[in-house]
Design an enzyme around this catalytic site. Sequence first.
Site, PDB file in Angstrom:
ATOM      1  N   GLY A  71       0.863  -1.180   0.000  1.00 26.95           N
ATOM      2  CA  GLY A  71       0.000   0.000   0.000  1.00 26.95           C
ATOM      3  C   GLY A  71       0.892   1.219   0.000  1.00 26.95           C
ATOM      4  O   GLY A  71       1.834   1.288  -0.784  1.00 26.95           O
ATOM      5  N   GLU A  72       0.647   2.135   0.878  1.00 20.86           N
ATOM      6  CA  GLU A  72       1.463   3.343   0.957  1.00 20.86           C
ATOM      7  C   GLU A  72       2.011   3.444   2.381  1.00 20.86           C
ATOM      8  O   GLU A  72       1.245   3.682   3.319  1.00 20.86           O
ATOM      9  CB  GLU A  72       0.587   4.539   0.582  1.00 20.86           C
ATOM     10  CG  GLU A  72       1.359   5.743   0.125  1.00 20.86           C
ATOM     11  CD  GLU A  72       2.346   5.441  -0.994  1.00 20.86           C
ATOM     12  OE1 GLU A  72       1.971   4.815  -1.992  1.00 20.86           O
ATOM     13  OE2 GLU A  72       3.528   5.833  -0.846  1.00 20.86           O
ATOM     14  N   SER A  73       3.309   3.246   2.519  1.00 14.91           N
ATOM     15  CA  SER A  73       3.888   3.164   3.864  1.00 14.91           C
ATOM     16  C   SER A  73       3.691   4.452   4.665  1.00 14.91           C
ATOM     17  O   SER A  73       3.507   4.411   5.884  1.00 14.91           O
ATOM     18  CB  SER A  73       5.373   2.826   3.775  1.00 14.91           C
ATOM     19  OG  SER A  73       6.063   3.788   3.019  1.00 14.91           O
TER      20      SER A  73
ATOM     21  N   CYS B 187       6.163  -5.232   0.493  1.00 15.18           N
ATOM     22  CA  CYS B 187       6.240  -3.913  -0.135  1.00 15.18           C
ATOM     23  C   CYS B 187       6.174  -2.782   0.896  1.00 15.18           C
ATOM     24  O   CYS B 187       7.137  -2.583   1.624  1.00 15.18           O
ATOM     25  CB  CYS B 187       5.164  -3.814  -1.209  1.00 15.18           C
ATOM     26  SG  CYS B 187       5.628  -2.696  -2.517  1.00 15.18           S
TER      27      CYS B 187
ATOM     28  N   ARG C 257      12.773   3.415  -0.994  1.00 14.01           N
ATOM     29  CA  ARG C 257      11.384   3.464  -1.473  1.00 14.01           C
ATOM     30  C   ARG C 257      11.340   3.782  -2.961  1.00 14.01           C
ATOM     31  O   ARG C 257      12.215   4.481  -3.473  1.00 14.01           O
ATOM     32  CB  ARG C 257      10.591   4.535  -0.727  1.00 14.01           C
ATOM     33  CG  ARG C 257      10.383   4.248   0.737  1.00 14.01           C
ATOM     34  CD  ARG C 257       9.516   5.342   1.366  1.00 14.01           C
ATOM     35  NE  ARG C 257       8.217   5.409   0.720  1.00 14.01           N
ATOM     36  CZ  ARG C 257       7.480   6.519   0.662  1.00 14.01           C
ATOM     37  NH1 ARG C 257       7.902   7.635   1.193  1.00 14.01           N
ATOM     38  NH2 ARG C 257       6.308   6.486   0.043  1.00 14.01           N
TER      39      ARG C 257
ATOM     40  N   ILE D  98       5.221  -3.472  -7.650  1.00 10.95           N
ATOM     41  CA  ILE D  98       4.369  -2.297  -7.873  1.00 10.95           C
ATOM     42  C   ILE D  98       4.947  -1.119  -7.082  1.00 10.95           C
ATOM     43  O   ILE D  98       4.916  -1.121  -5.861  1.00 10.95           O
ATOM     44  CB  ILE D  98       2.912  -2.551  -7.415  1.00 10.95           C
ATOM     45  CG1 ILE D  98       2.335  -3.781  -8.120  1.00 10.95           C
ATOM     46  CG2 ILE D  98       2.044  -1.320  -7.675  1.00 10.95           C
ATOM     47  CD1 ILE D  98       1.012  -4.258  -7.552  1.00 10.95           C
ATOM     48  N   ARG D  99       5.520  -0.159  -7.780  1.00 10.20           N
ATOM     49  CA  ARG D  99       6.201   0.983  -7.120  1.00 10.20           C
ATOM     50  C   ARG D  99       6.975   0.489  -5.899  1.00 10.20           C
ATOM     51  O   ARG D  99       6.850   1.006  -4.782  1.00 10.20           O
ATOM     52  CB  ARG D  99       5.180   2.063  -6.729  1.00 10.20           C
ATOM     53  CG  ARG D  99       4.558   2.753  -7.947  1.00 10.20           C
ATOM     54  CD  ARG D  99       3.557   3.813  -7.571  1.00 10.20           C
ATOM     55  NE  ARG D  99       2.454   3.263  -6.792  1.00 10.20           N
ATOM     56  CZ  ARG D  99       2.273   3.437  -5.484  1.00 10.20           C
ATOM     57  NH1 ARG D  99       3.118   4.177  -4.792  1.00 10.20           N
ATOM     58  NH2 ARG D  99       1.259   2.898  -4.869  1.00 10.20           N
TER      59      ARG D  99
ATOM     60  N   HIS E 154       4.851  -8.572  -4.352  1.00  3.94           N
ATOM     61  CA  HIS E 154       3.514  -8.889  -3.820  1.00  3.94           C
ATOM     62  C   HIS E 154       3.184 -10.370  -3.990  1.00  3.94           C
ATOM     63  O   HIS E 154       2.517 -10.740  -4.962  1.00  3.94           O
ATOM     64  CB  HIS E 154       2.453  -8.064  -4.552  1.00  3.94           C
ATOM     65  CG  HIS E 154       2.433  -6.629  -4.141  1.00  3.94           C
ATOM     66  ND1 HIS E 154       1.560  -6.130  -3.203  1.00  3.94           N
ATOM     67  CD2 HIS E 154       3.202  -5.587  -4.524  1.00  3.94           C
ATOM     68  CE1 HIS E 154       1.785  -4.836  -3.034  1.00  3.94           C
ATOM     69  NE2 HIS E 154       2.774  -4.484  -3.830  1.00  3.94           N
TER      70      HIS E 154
ATOM     71  N   GLU F  43       0.997 -12.054  -2.676  1.00  3.63           N
ATOM     72  CA  GLU F  43      -0.446 -12.312  -2.560  1.00  3.63           C
ATOM     73  C   GLU F  43      -1.161 -12.151  -3.903  1.00  3.63           C
ATOM     74  O   GLU F  43      -2.318 -12.512  -4.037  1.00  3.63           O
ATOM     75  CB  GLU F  43      -1.070 -11.391  -1.490  1.00  3.63           C
ATOM     76  CG  GLU F  43      -1.319  -9.939  -1.899  1.00  3.63           C
ATOM     77  CD  GLU F  43      -0.069  -9.061  -1.913  1.00  3.63           C
ATOM     78  OE1 GLU F  43       1.059  -9.604  -1.794  1.00  3.63           O
ATOM     79  OE2 GLU F  43      -0.223  -7.839  -2.070  1.00  3.63           O
TER      80      GLU F  43
HETATM   81  N1  GLN Z   1       5.630   2.903  -2.940  1.00  3.60           N
HETATM   82  C1  GLN Z   1       4.980   2.435  -1.748  1.00  3.60           C
HETATM   83  C2  GLN Z   1       5.601   3.054  -0.486  1.00  3.60           C
HETATM   84  O1  GLN Z   1       6.590   3.683  -0.569  1.00  3.60           O
HETATM   85  C3  GLN Z   1       5.010   0.928  -1.667  1.00  3.60           C
HETATM   86  C4  GLN Z   1       4.252   0.351  -2.831  1.00  3.60           C
HETATM   87  C5  GLN Z   1       3.541  -0.937  -2.537  1.00  3.60           C
HETATM   88  O2  GLN Z   1       3.332  -1.328  -1.380  1.00  3.60           O
HETATM   89  N2  GLN Z   1       3.094  -1.592  -3.585  1.00  3.60           N
HETATM   90  O3  GLN Z   1       5.095   2.862   0.566  1.00  3.60           O
END
Ligand code: GLN
Length: 193
Positions: free
Chosen positions: A47-49, A79, A106, A133-134, A169, A171
Site C-alpha cells: 500500500g502506501e507506507s 512492499c 522506497r 508495484i512501485r 507482492h 499475494e
Molecule cells: N511505494 C509504496 C511506499 O513507498 C510501496 C508500494 C507498494 O506497497 N506496492 O510505501
Amino acid sequence: MRIAVLTVQGAFIEHEKMLHELGCETIELRQKKDLEQPFDGIVLPGGESTVQGKLIRELDMYDILKEKLDGGMPVLATCAGLILLAKDIANDDRRHFGTLPVRVKRNAYGRQLGSFHHEGEIKGIGTYPMEFIRAPYIEEVSDDVEVLAEVDGNIVAVRYKNQLAAAFHPELTGDARFHQMFLDICHGDRSRG
Ligand code: GLN
C-alpha cells in the site's frame, strides 16, 4: 492458526484470501481494540507506507504492534510493509517499527519500471512469480539477515528471525508458497508473542 492482517490501508484482501486457501483463520486489524484478540502472526500488506505509518499512530495501534514485533511475533511484510519494518529508509526521514535490520529504498525502480513482473529464484522455494508495484528494494542488510532473493543485484526478499519480508507482492500471483513459508515460521513459534 490465526493470522492478523493490518487492514488500515492497502492490498490486504488478497492476503486474506491466500491465507484462507492455506487453511488459516484471519482477523482484521483496523482499530486498537482489534489487537486485543489472540493471534499467531501478523501480515503487513502493501500500500502506501507513509499513510499506513500515519494511521497506525493516529489509531493508537503503534505501541502494541511494536511490542508484539519486538517480542518475536512472526510477521510477513510485503512492499509497504517491508518499509514499515525496516530499521533504515534511504530516501525517507520517517521510521516506523524498525525491527528489521536492513536499509530499504522506497520507489526504488523509478518511474518507467514502476510496475513489472519477474520470474526469479527464492531460496527455499525455487522459481517464483514476483509482482513489483512501485516497489522498494533492500540496499543493505546486517550480517544476520538471510537474503532469500535478488533481482538484478538488488535484494528483494529476506528473513530475519521471525520476520519474512518481500519487496514484491506474493499475494497477487496465486502462488501460495511464500505465504506457506510464513506459516511454517508461525508454526515453529506459536508460543511467542
Ligand atoms: N511505494 C509504496 C511506499 O513507498 C510501496 C508500494 C507498494 O506497497 N506496492 O510505501
